[in-house]
Enzyme design. Structure first.
Site, PDB file in Angstrom:
ATOM      1  CE  LYS A  22      -2.833   0.908   3.662  1.00  6.92           C
ATOM      2  NZ  LYS A  22      -2.668   2.302   4.146  1.00  6.92           N
ATOM      3  CD  GLN A 169       0.498   8.303   7.160  1.00  5.98           C
ATOM      4  OE1 GLN A 169      -0.118   9.088   7.888  1.00  5.98           O
ATOM      5  NE2 GLN A 169      -0.043   7.189   6.723  1.00  5.98           N
ATOM      6  CG  ASP A 320       0.370   0.013   9.515  1.00 12.14           C
ATOM      7  OD1 ASP A 320       0.053   0.838  10.397  1.00 12.14           O
ATOM      8  OD2 ASP A 320       0.684   0.357   8.357  1.00 12.14           O
ATOM      9  CE  LYS A 347      -0.287   4.081  13.021  1.00 10.65           C
ATOM     10  NZ  LYS A 347       0.483   4.819  12.009  1.00 10.65           N
ATOM     11  NE  ARG A 351      -5.351  -0.011  13.173  1.00  8.95           N
ATOM     12  CZ  ARG A 351      -4.696   0.186  12.037  1.00  8.95           C
ATOM     13  NH1 ARG A 351      -3.366   0.173  12.038  1.00  8.95           N
ATOM     14  NH2 ARG A 351      -5.345   0.394  10.918  1.00  8.95           N
ATOM     15  NE  ARG A 393      -2.714  -1.880   8.235  1.00 11.23           N
ATOM     16  CZ  ARG A 393      -2.474  -2.415   7.043  1.00 11.23           C
ATOM     17  NH1 ARG A 393      -2.664  -3.701   6.832  1.00 11.23           N
ATOM     18  NH2 ARG A 393      -2.038  -1.680   6.034  1.00 11.23           N
TER      19      ARG A 393
HETATM   20  C1  S3P Z   1       2.425   4.807   6.257  1.00 10.10           C
HETATM   21  C2  S3P Z   1       3.037   5.119   7.444  1.00 10.10           C
HETATM   22  C3  S3P Z   1       2.532   4.678   8.745  1.00 10.10           C
HETATM   23  C4  S3P Z   1       1.549   3.521   8.617  1.00 10.10           C
HETATM   24  C5  S3P Z   1       0.540   3.769   7.532  1.00 10.10           C
HETATM   25  C6  S3P Z   1       1.234   3.948   6.187  1.00 10.10           C
HETATM   26  C7  S3P Z   1       3.014   5.317   4.993  1.00 10.10           C
HETATM   27  O1  S3P Z   1       1.862   5.751   9.374  1.00 10.10           O
HETATM   28  O2  S3P Z   1       0.903   3.291   9.842  1.00 10.10           O
HETATM   29  O3  S3P Z   1      -0.357   2.689   7.438  1.00 10.10           O
HETATM   30  O4  S3P Z   1       2.664   4.809   3.923  1.00 10.10           O
HETATM   31  O5  S3P Z   1       3.833   6.236   5.075  1.00 10.10           O
HETATM   32  P1  S3P Z   1       2.655   6.858  10.259  1.00 10.10           P
HETATM   33  O6  S3P Z   1       3.537   7.607   9.375  1.00 10.10           O
HETATM   34  O7  S3P Z   1       1.553   7.705  10.821  1.00 10.10           O
HETATM   35  O8  S3P Z   1       3.388   6.074  11.300  1.00 10.10           O
END
Ligand code: S3P
Length: 433
Positions: A22, A169, A320, A347, A351, A393
């Site tokens: 993803k 992110q 995750d 999340k 969770r 999830r």
């Molecule tokens: C992701 C980063 C993670 C993860 C999310 C996808 C990404 O989040 O939990 O499902 O693709 O950069 P965080 O950056 O908030 O930890």
């Protein structure tokens, strides 16, 4: 609203392929859209989150074509996106919202991003703070630190940002805005989070470097960029999706499952470390690298698991996977402690709450803590009605719990698996005896 009933399983056998990662799928559409030339993506994840990303970039004038087995993104170049005529609908996707904010911050038009109820309650100050410090103009329309977010044109400057959280992110939003800045931009995070943005930016021609510090913190640095160039990307299978089937094969006695072509990037593979420390029988076969991303086939055989401690720098590499790890821990011999994982609270659902509530409902012994949970393994789980709370999830983790539970387990609102794994229930049917 759909409901799935899960019956106890006898043994999972055979060979399965996991849909595309993803995180990498999102990034391939985003970078492809702002690159010069065409990006061809194979094994793209056609889950709802990644389709939200496609929809947003189409609304900004990017031609994105779906062909059998591949996606073609006709990039507009770094400064070629068009102003969207309507709100950009980010659905349930935090990755779309936060990463795209970094790109939108560098555009010379205004835009608004909004999503579903869960998305619009997730914290966005974490990206607004660094991006606005760079000179962006991002406001929360309801002034609550959440989406809908309005992004207005600004002139971006390079900054150093010390992120309080290890979040890919946040890091990615700042690095993407850094492409448009007038000087070097860097982000230091307390522990290394997934590095797909850094790797993919490098392959698209950006000047990105990464430094690991002795205390476990990590810095990523990006230089301003004139142009990115379209690439061919073959997305590896998503280890976060593979985790459900790895867990299923470990837990259901008599299982032997080969899971093909799974991404094993070390910033994502914390789940495999945990499996090892729980004593799991897992073998990595056919290991290879492409675009800096590792991949392997994973052979899993069922066996007894033991409790473990999961903490510190390992958390971002499996954040995750914690719902499914909790299910594994409920079957293990001894206690499993998960700490330093307060990020679980922000999340798609909180969770810590949704995992503890559901595991308790199945008879598991679990106690929530401020930054994680403590699980006493042992007593067999009992099937019951499980609320997914529309969190993909949670739905998948408890569907796997249902395979070993006594009686039937009913997963409410099970369609939410479409966010990251539309074929989840079909694949589960395929490999159960
Ligand atoms: C992701 C980063 C993670 C993860 C999310 C996808 C990404 O989040 O939990 O499902 O693709 O950069 P965080 O950056 O908030 O930890």
């Amino acid at each position: 609203m759909s409901v799935r009933t899960i019956f106890p399983a006898k043994g999972l056998k055979g060979e399965i392929t996991i849909p595309g990662d993803k995180s990498i799928s999102h990034r391939s559409v985003m970078l492809g859209s702002i690159a010069y030339g065409t990006t061809e993506i194979t094994h793209f994840l056609e889950g709802a989150d990644c389709l939200s990303t496609i929809d947003c970039f189409r609304r900004m004038g990017v031609e994105i074509e779906k062909k059998p087995g591949r996606i073609l993104v006709r990039g507009k170049g770094l400064r070629g996106l068009l102003a969207p005529t309507d709100t950009l609908n980010v659905g349930n996707s935090g990755t779309t919202t936060r990463l795209m904010a970094g790109i939108l911050a560098g555009q010379n038009f205004s835009s608004v991003m909004s999503g579903d109820a869960s998305l619009n309650s997730r914290p966005m100050k974490r990206i607004m703070t660094p991006l606005n410090r760079m000179g962006a103009h991002i406001t929360s329309i309801h002034d609550n630190g959440c989406a809908p977010l309005k992004v207005e044109p600004g002139v971006l400057h390079g900054i150093h940002y010390q992120s309080p959280v290890a979040s890919a992110q946040v890091k990615s939003a700042v690095l993407l805005a850094g492409l448009y800045a007038d000087g070097e931009t860097s982000v230091t995070e307390p522990a290394l989070s997934r590095n797909h943005t850094e790797l993919m930016l490098q392959s698209f021609g950006a000047d990105v470097t990464s430094v690991m510090h002795t205390d476990g913190s990590a810095t990523a640095i990006v230089k301003p960029c004139k142009e990115l160039y379209g690439q061919q990307i073959c997305v590896p299978g998503d280890i976060s999706s593979a985790a459900y089937f790895i867990a299923a094969a470990l837990l259901v006695p008599g299982s032997e499952l080969l899971i093909k072509n799974v991404g094993t990037n070390f910033t994502r593979a914390g789940f495999l470390e945990v499996c090892k420390s729980m004593g799991a029988d897992i073998t990595l076969l056919n290991q290879s690298f492409e675009g800096g991303e590792g991949r392997a086939d994973i052979l899993v055989r069922s066996g007894d698991l033991k409790g473990t401690v999961i903490e510190g720098d390992l958390i971002p590499a499996l954040i995750d996977e914690i719902p499914i790890i909790a299910v594994m821990a409920a079957h293990a011999d001894g206690t499993t402690v998960i700490k330093d994982a307060a990020e679980l609270k922000v999340k798609e659902t909180n969770r810590i709450d949704t995992v503890t509530g559901n595991l308790k409902a199945m008879g598991g012994r679990i106690a929530p803590t401020d930054d994680g949970m403590i699980i006493e393994g042992g007593p067999p789980l009992t099937g019951t009605h499980i609320q997914s709370y529309l969190d993909h999830r949670i739905a998948m983790a408890f569907a796997i719990a249902g395979l070993t539970a006594q009686g039937e387990t009913v997963i409410e609102d099970s369609q939410c698996v479409d966010v990251s794994y539309p074929e989840f229930f079909a694949t589960l049917e395929k490999c159960r005896n």
